[in-house]
Design a protein around this motif. Structure first.
Motif, PDB file in Angstrom:
ATOM      1  N   ARG A   1      44.668 -65.622 -50.336  1.00 26.44           N
ATOM      2  CA  ARG A   1      44.017 -65.285 -49.073  1.00 26.44           C
ATOM      3  C   ARG A   1      42.744 -66.116 -48.873  1.00 26.44           C
ATOM      4  NH1 ARG A   1      46.513 -63.696 -45.308  1.00 26.44           N
ATOM      5  NH2 ARG A   1      47.001 -61.514 -45.760  1.00 26.44           N
TER       6      ARG A   1
ATOM      7  N   ALA B   1      43.974 -64.630 -39.314  1.00 26.10           N
ATOM      8  CA  ALA B   1      44.156 -63.495 -38.411  1.00 26.10           C
ATOM      9  C   ALA B   1      42.877 -63.173 -37.630  1.00 26.10           C
ATOM     10  CB  ALA B   1      44.597 -62.267 -39.201  1.00 26.10           C
TER      11      ALA B   1
ATOM     12  N   PRO C   1      44.298 -58.931 -43.730  1.00 27.89           N
ATOM     13  CA  PRO C   1      44.248 -60.168 -42.945  1.00 27.89           C
ATOM     14  C   PRO C   1      42.967 -60.947 -43.191  1.00 27.89           C
ATOM     15  CG  PRO C   1      45.005 -58.346 -41.598  1.00 27.89           C
ATOM     16  CD  PRO C   1      44.574 -57.753 -42.909  1.00 27.89           C
TER      17      PRO C   1
ATOM     18  N   ASN D   1      50.911 -56.766 -44.471  1.00 25.52           N
ATOM     19  CA  ASN D   1      50.388 -58.125 -44.594  1.00 25.52           C
ATOM     20  C   ASN D   1      50.951 -58.892 -45.791  1.00 25.52           C
ATOM     21  OD1 ASN D   1      48.204 -57.821 -42.435  1.00 25.52           O
ATOM     22  ND2 ASN D   1      47.688 -56.160 -43.829  1.00 25.52           N
TER      23      ASN D   1
END
Length: 261
Positions: free
Chosen positions: A29, A99, A95, A241
């Protein structure tokens, strides 16, 4: 398409996979910021921290795989598990930049999670598993820097402009409810504590609050009230997600098994 593997499901492996998967998914991420940092120095810093997390995940996954029957390598464990077999904290799969989450979200997430990881690695240095203790000895130094970097930015944004403070408050409201999962014990925690493999999650809460509270205070943020909500990523029950992230993470290995660069 390459079929999924069956990872080890004993409590020891579940305990270690939880740490490894949290590092792996957090690295994935956070890597979204590569090429998108607000300034060049931060672009490089965030990317380097992602690589630190990836290295920590690799070391643990290799160790877990060596104890599996049949043996598994780090790539199999990283790329060939089904979604329900990932045991990361939900906080890391939320997110990110793609996002619309901003830099305030990124640095606050690093503070909340990095403080938890730092404490976890500190305790794991005394693990009854010599290999885990060795991995922790290196990782704790990296985690300490991650916390220092995040804390500096959290204070700078919270005590900065009206807009930066607003964004940081918004990030805190969004992320805080997911922190409860960081301290929820299960059977794997109970066994890990009994065998001295590592600490139970609940034992980290007081020290975590002691580390996070003064940073938030310096950033002029009030500590949010505890939420009854509990995320369940560490039990393999994820938000919507993670599936999208795994589709991207696993695509190359699934489509071209054993591919070489």
């Amino acid at each position: 398409m390459t079929p999924s593997i069956q990872p080890p499901r004993d409590l020891r492996s579940r305990y270690l996979l939880r740490v490894a998967d949290t590092c792996l998914i957090h690295a994935q991420r956070q890597s979204e910021w590569c090429g998108h940092g607000p300034i060049l120095e931060e672009d490089i810093a965030l990317t380097n921290m992602s690589l630190d997390l990836l290295g920590q995940a690799r070391a643990l996954l290799t160790h877990i795989g060596q104890g599996a029957s049949p043996a598994l390598d780090e790539d199999q464990l990283a790329f060939l598990r089904d979604e329900r077999d990932y045991l990361n904290m939900t906080l890391v799969e939320l997110p990110g930049r793609r996002a619309g989450r901003d830099f305030a979200d990124a640095v606050l997430r690093n503070l909340l999670l990095g403080s938890w990881m730092h404490l976890t690695w500190q305790r794991l240095q005394a693990s009854s598993d010599a290999e885990v203790a060795a991995i922790a000895g290196k990782a704790v130094k990296e985690a300490r820097y991650h916390v220092e970097h995040a804390a500096d930015w959290v204070v700078r944004l919270g005590d900065g402009t009206e807009e930066s403070a607003r964004r940081l408050r918004q990030a805190l409201d969004q992320l805080w409810p997911y922190t409860g999962e960081l301290f929820e014990d299960d059977e794997a925690d109970t066994q890990a504590e009994a065998t001295a493999l590592g600490p139970a999650r609940s034992s980290l809460r007081a020290d975590w609050l002691a580390a996070v509270r003064p940073v938030l205070a310096d950033a002029k943020l009030e500590l949010p009230k505890d939420s009854p909500f509990r995320a369940t990523g560490s039990q393999g029950v994820h938000s919507e997600n993670l599936g999208f992230m795994l589709a991207e993470l696993q695509h190359l290995q699934r489509s071209y098994p054993g591919g070489k660069w």
